[in-house]
Design an enzyme around this catalytic site. Sequence first.
Site, short mmCIF file in Angstrom:
data_model
loop_
_atom_site.label_atom_id
_atom_site.label_comp_id
_atom_site.label_asym_id
_atom_site.label_seq_id
_atom_site.Cartn_x
_atom_site.Cartn_y
_atom_site.Cartn_z
CE1 TYR A 194 71.84 84.62 35.21
CE2 TYR A 194 71.11 85.22 33.01
CZ TYR A 194 71.98 85.38 34.07
OH TYR A 194 73.01 86.31 33.97
CG ASP A 239 72.31 89.92 42.16
OD1 ASP A 239 73.20 90.76 41.96
OD2 ASP A 239 71.16 89.99 41.67
NE ARG A 287 68.85 91.82 40.88
CZ ARG A 287 69.34 92.99 41.26
NH1 ARG A 287 68.72 93.70 42.17
NH2 ARG A 287 70.45 93.45 40.73
CG ASP A 346 66.82 90.27 45.11
OD1 ASP A 346 66.49 90.83 46.18
OD2 ASP A 346 68.00 90.27 44.70
#
Length: 346
Positions: A83, A55, A201, A97
């Site tokens: 992540y 993203d 997310r 988000d």
Amino acid sequence: MTRTKPDVPSPDPSLPTPSGLVVVDKPAGWTSHDVVARARRLAGTRKVGHAGTLDPMATGVLVLGVDRATRLLTWVVGRDKTYAATIRLGLTTVTDDAEGEVLDVAGPGAVAAVDEDAVAAGVARLTGDLEQVPAKVSAIKVEGRRAYAQVRAGQDVELAARPVTVSEFAVHRLVRTRDDAGRDVLDVDVTVTCSSGTYVRALARDLGADLGVGGHLTALRRTRVGAWGLEDASTLEELAAEVAAGRPLPVTSLEDAAAGLFPVRRLTAAEAEDVAHGRRIGPSAADPGAGPPDNEAVTGGFAPDGRLVALLSDRGHRGERTAKPVLVFLPGERFAAPPGTPPGER
């Protein structure tokens, strides 16, 4: 965040087009397509693709394939990813988000009641094999249209749950704070290692829902894709500096990339030539009696001179198996055995 658009140097036309993988540390505010467009200019070819969208808000490891290495991206995409993320508990957003409109806010005292043990228990429930509903603002197609386009048009989208695996969901720090509107929130710094197709997310959303306060993602940095981590990554500025200095875009060669993705099979000259012409050869398994046959296993077939000839997949049943070329990189090539090779090994 507004991204800058510096002048992009053009590669030296006398240099060969690079062919391999490039690991980029994607900056915030850039789409994955933006990074691909910049790499195309730096490499001097339109044959550039990426292995797994990040993203615009996210940063970190974005693996690009250049020239013939774009054909390896299918296998890079499927690798596990790691992540570093920050989950904000107390607010739900339309995008799951920080870039989306706030949909719901936790009631008075609700966030204060969430303690470390509750967070740990919620995280544990979201670790392992899961059926995850993806984020609605995503590129998944519903009836032929991207889900994000339908959401932004004001339509309600229902996405089906899909199996994912979260092998690590570690909590590092909890910070109680207030957002820009003065609302109580709890920021949770985490590390997530997950299978391809997992939405971090959605993990933030589901953790908040499980704890009864809502949640969304405020920061995301991808630190690893398969064997490639941040230590292997270059910034776009560093790549541009290499090209501006008259050097080709630095890549991990096709051969090194394949060796990092698949077991290596050293072919004889005769085997390499058969594979280059699309013919089957003997099975790749060193011990055909060890374990059940795996018709999905892929091996990198390398010629005696070290070049990657093809990706091979064993097919058939035990005792009748052959290795079939599933992707040929040197079609029609002829190969010579190294000097001194015994006749039976050529």
